[in-house]
Design a protein around this motif. Structure first.
Motif, mmCIF file in Angstrom:
data_model
loop_
_atom_site.group_PDB
_atom_site.id
_atom_site.type_symbol
_atom_site.label_atom_id
_atom_site.label_comp_id
_atom_site.label_asym_id
_atom_site.label_seq_id
_atom_site.Cartn_x
_atom_site.Cartn_y
_atom_site.Cartn_z
ATOM 1 N N GLN A 133 -24.797 -28.877 -21.662
ATOM 2 C CA GLN A 133 -26.086 -29.348 -21.154
ATOM 3 C C GLN A 133 -25.912 -30.151 -19.865
ATOM 4 O OE1 GLN A 133 -27.403 -31.375 -24.727
ATOM 5 N NE2 GLN A 133 -28.791 -29.699 -25.263
ATOM 6 N N ARG A 134 -24.852 -30.948 -19.779
ATOM 7 C CA ARG A 134 -24.572 -31.681 -18.534
ATOM 8 C C ARG A 134 -24.268 -30.700 -17.407
ATOM 9 N NH1 ARG A 134 -21.681 -35.178 -22.056
ATOM 10 N NH2 ARG A 134 -19.708 -34.176 -21.456
ATOM 11 N N GLN B 7 -27.720 -21.202 -20.000
ATOM 12 C CA GLN B 7 -28.530 -21.444 -21.189
ATOM 13 C C GLN B 7 -28.123 -20.523 -22.330
ATOM 14 O OE1 GLN B 7 -30.788 -23.986 -21.537
ATOM 15 N NE2 GLN B 7 -30.685 -23.379 -23.694
ATOM 16 N N GLN C 3 -25.331 -27.684 -17.166
ATOM 17 C CA GLN C 3 -26.585 -26.999 -16.832
ATOM 18 C C GLN C 3 -27.442 -27.839 -15.900
ATOM 19 O OE1 GLN C 3 -27.802 -24.050 -16.984
ATOM 20 N NE2 GLN C 3 -29.418 -23.808 -18.513
ATOM 21 N N ARG C 4 -27.498 -29.145 -16.142
ATOM 22 C CA ARG C 4 -28.315 -30.014 -15.298
ATOM 23 C C ARG C 4 -27.734 -30.165 -13.890
ATOM 24 N NH1 ARG C 4 -28.678 -33.051 -20.217
ATOM 25 N NH2 ARG C 4 -26.963 -34.383 -19.522
#
Length: 261
Positions: free
Chosen positions: A237-238, A248, A240-241
């Motif tokens: 998730q980090r 995803q 992805q940001r």
């Protein structure tokens, strides 16, 4: 007997922490390095049906030495690109492991060009302590150079596990075993896999996110498994940001994992 195979200039390679090992005094008065939890787990997954075991990027050679002492195979090969490491390792092997039942050889070469075709029998290639990206490249190269050889790989990447697993899936590798091991607040995946030439039709294939690693037999294993899964998802998730790449689908794959106990 020791083998010198075209030493090359040292390069910037992975580093090993002394925390990988437990320092203990032996009966001869020497202080020796004992395998830590991660290397113990790797060593325990080595079965006794190999003719040749290749301890690659062997550094201090502790894993190979443990396999040598237990006579895990008729011949244990120690491989590293750094001439100084191989030279020092040869001295230690000659001093402390000259009377073991297994034979040993050292190779100062690039792991990608292991001389597999010079040795008959079934091979186990161990790659641990380096990144999954490098392991992916090495496994792919070795496999392409020796398509018909009987080769298993025992792998323990320090990162990029999903990348490695994806390539193993693409190469149609079979899964023998996989485990999680926690050491010094880090959790590692350890995979024992077979190349297509060394597997049967009934052998399961490698999963992109893992299969056996999510099976916990004890309460302690369950804690490690849950901790690792949550850590992987948070890490993704980090990424992805902070990244333009869309991962995803990888996050969703790990979110779909069911831990079984």
């Amino acid at each position: 007997m020791p083998v010198s195979a075209g030493c090359v200039r040292p390069f910037s390679k992975h580093s090993f922490s002394i925390r990988d090992y437990e320092i203990i005094p032996d009966k001869r008065g020497f202080f020796i390095l004992k395998l830590g939890k991660r290397l113990k787990q790797i060593e325990s997954m080595v079965t006794s049906d190999y003719s040749h075991i290749w301890d690659c990027c062997c550094d201090h050679g502790l894993l190979g030495a443990a396999l040598l002492e237990r006579v895990a195979a008729p011949c244990i090969h120690f491989v590293d690109r750094v001439p100084e490491i191989i030279s020092e390792l040869e001295k230690k092997l000659q001093r402390f492991h000259s009377d073991v039942a297994s034979s040993w050889q050292t190779h100062c070469i690039d792991v990608a060009v292991l001389p597999i075709d010079q040795y008959d029998g079934k091979h186990l290639i161990i790659l641990a302590g380096v990144g999954g990206e490098l392991i992916t490249q090495l496994v792919s190269t070795i496999y392409q150079l020796h398509l018909t050889a009987q080769i298993d790989f025992l792998l323990c990447p320090v990162r990029h596990q999903f990348m490695l697993r994806q390539q193993l899936v693409n190469l149609d590798f079979g899964l023998q075993n996989e485990m999680l091991v926690e050491e010094n607040q880090k959790i590692y995946e350890v995979l024992l896999v077979s190349s297509p030439a060394n597997q049967d039709d009934m052998q399961p294939r490698v999963s992109p996110v893992g299969e056996l690693i999510w099976q916990a037999d004890t309460a302690d294993q369950a804690k490690v498994t849950v901790k690792y899964l949550n850590k992987v998802i948070r890490h993704l998730q980090r990424l992805q940001r902070g990244n333009n790449a869309d991962i995803q689908y990888v996050i969703d794959a790990y979110r779909s994992v069911k831990i079984r106990s």
